[in-house]
Scaffold this motif. Structure first.
Motif, short mmCIF file in Angstrom:
data_model
loop_
_atom_site.label_atom_id
_atom_site.label_comp_id
_atom_site.label_asym_id
_atom_site.label_seq_id
_atom_site.Cartn_x
_atom_site.Cartn_y
_atom_site.Cartn_z
N ALA A 264 96.72 -4.58 -62.47
CA ALA A 264 96.11 -5.83 -62.93
C ALA A 264 94.61 -5.59 -63.17
CB ALA A 264 96.31 -6.93 -61.89
N VAL A 265 94.09 -6.15 -64.26
CA VAL A 265 92.71 -5.87 -64.68
C VAL A 265 91.81 -7.10 -64.55
CG1 VAL A 265 91.26 -5.21 -66.65
CG2 VAL A 265 93.43 -4.04 -66.25
N PHE A 266 92.32 -8.27 -64.97
CA PHE A 266 91.40 -9.41 -65.10
C PHE A 266 92.21 -10.69 -65.27
CE2 PHE A 266 89.28 -12.17 -68.33
CZ PHE A 266 88.19 -12.60 -67.57
N CYS A 267 91.67 -11.78 -64.74
CA CYS A 267 92.18 -13.13 -65.03
C CYS A 267 90.99 -14.00 -65.37
CB CYS A 267 92.94 -13.71 -63.84
SG CYS A 267 93.57 -15.39 -64.16
N HIS A 268 91.06 -14.66 -66.49
CA HIS A 268 89.95 -15.51 -66.92
C HIS A 268 89.77 -16.66 -65.93
CE1 HIS A 268 87.39 -18.03 -69.44
NE2 HIS A 268 87.21 -16.97 -70.22
N ARG A 269 88.50 -17.01 -65.70
CA ARG A 269 88.22 -18.07 -64.73
C ARG A 269 88.80 -19.42 -65.15
NH1 ARG A 269 83.72 -21.17 -66.23
NH2 ARG A 269 82.55 -20.36 -68.01
N ASN A 270 89.06 -19.59 -66.47
CA ASN A 270 89.68 -20.83 -66.93
C ASN A 270 91.20 -20.75 -66.96
OD1 ASN A 270 87.26 -22.23 -67.24
ND2 ASN A 270 86.95 -21.46 -69.32
N ARG A 271 91.74 -19.61 -66.49
CA ARG A 271 93.17 -19.47 -66.19
C ARG A 271 94.09 -19.60 -67.40
NH1 ARG A 271 93.39 -24.17 -62.15
NH2 ARG A 271 95.61 -23.62 -61.96
N PHE A 272 93.62 -19.19 -68.57
CA PHE A 272 94.48 -19.21 -69.75
C PHE A 272 94.94 -17.82 -70.15
CE2 PHE A 272 90.21 -18.81 -71.51
CZ PHE A 272 90.36 -17.81 -72.47
N MET A 273 94.41 -16.79 -69.48
CA MET A 273 94.72 -15.43 -69.88
C MET A 273 94.50 -14.46 -68.73
SD MET A 273 92.64 -12.60 -70.84
CE MET A 273 91.23 -13.21 -71.77
N ALA A 274 95.42 -13.50 -68.58
CA ALA A 274 95.28 -12.42 -67.61
C ALA A 274 95.66 -11.12 -68.30
CB ALA A 274 96.15 -12.66 -66.38
#
Length: 292
Positions: A264-274
């Motif tokens: 796992a690399v990243f999850c956007h703080r607005n939770r629309f994309m990981a």
């Protein structure tokens, strides 16, 4: 045979630039362009766009400034010169009805609305306004401090720019139509239609918005794999189901530890994309989100 196209002189706008650009694409460059308001020259031209006070397609007259205008679409957006040219030649320029209609909605109608003073959006509390394509064309006009003798040269530069935009939008619309077919095939083949797995970076947002079940889409992008939330309206940031709140803003080791997905690399703080490094990792993230 070389044709003559006439449009108005003076300051140019997106409407006349894009109307001329579209017609040049239709005529495959076999035309000369003149800018004038002289009635004799307008009458003698093969095509008159955004000038002349007539909408007579049989005589290649495409103006909308006459008292009663030149009509409007079913959604009440009135036609400007660009829309009138596209109405009669767009299907041939775009290579098909479906692509022509996509470009009319995306590019032509917003410019027609702007030229006719029809507001598409309401003002927000930010007091900041979108920088639109019409603004970009307007910026190519000489300012009051610059020589007005450059007006026609700058107009042709703007028309060249408009031709490139139309040509690119045709290519993008054709690709989107083909991509949407592939996304629909993936949706139909999916066992769990809440999660759509794609092996290509396809334009999926509009196609998935048209069906009710999908919540997430997994696809490759930039040598990584993305989990993206599906929205009912791709133009609004309202997800059908957000990614888990506990993932928001986490990166690398923190996200891997929280999710149990090693790559796992990243999850956007607005939770629309990981993002994960592998298809398998992204798919696990998507299943975890479905279960949350």
């Amino acid at each position: 045979m070389q044709r003559t196209i006439v449009t108005h002189d003076g300051k140019f706008h997106a409407d006349d630039c894009f109307a001329v650009a579209a017609l040049l694409l239709f005529l495959k460059g076999g035309a000369t362009v003149a800018r004038t308001r002289e009635r004799e020259r307008i009458a003698a031209a093969d095509f008159a766009l955004d000038v002349g006070g007539e909408y007579e397609p049989a005589r290649n007259r495409f103006d909308h400034h006459q008292k009663k205008g030149a009509g409007g679409r079913a959604n009440k957006i009135p036609y400007a010169a660009f829309g009138l040219v596209w109405k009669h030649f767009g299907e041939q320029i775009a290579g098909g009805k479906a692509v022509s209609e996509m470009i009319d909605k995306k590019l032509v109608q917003p410019l027609d609305a702007h030229d006719n003073g029809a507001e598409l959006f309401s003002e927000t509390h930010f007091s900041v306004y979108p920088y639109e394509l019409s603004d970009a064309i307007r910026a190519l006009n000489p300012s009051w401090r610059e020589s007005q003798e450059e007006m026609d040269t700058r107009f042709l530069d703007a028309v060249s720019f408009a031709q490139k935009i139309i040509a690119r939008e045709i290519e993008m619309a054709q690709a989107e139509a083909e991509g949407a077919r592939k996304v629909t095939e993936a949706y139909r083949a999916a066992q769990d239609k809440r999660l759509i797995l794609l092996n290509e970076d396809l334009p999926s947002k509009d196609a998935l918005a048209r069906v009710p079940e999908p919540l997430y889409c997994v696809h490759p992008q930039d040598a990584q794999w993305f989990v993206e939330c599906v929205r009912d309206n791709p133009h609004l940031f309202v997800n059908r189901k957000d990614l888990p709140e506990s993932w928001a803003g986490l990166c690398d080791e923190e996200l891997a530890k929280r999710t149990g997905v090693p790559d796992a690399v990243f999850c956007h703080r607005n939770r629309f994309m990981a993002v994960a490094k592998s298809r398998e990792g992204a798919t696990v993230l998507a299943h975890l989100a479905l279960e949350s």
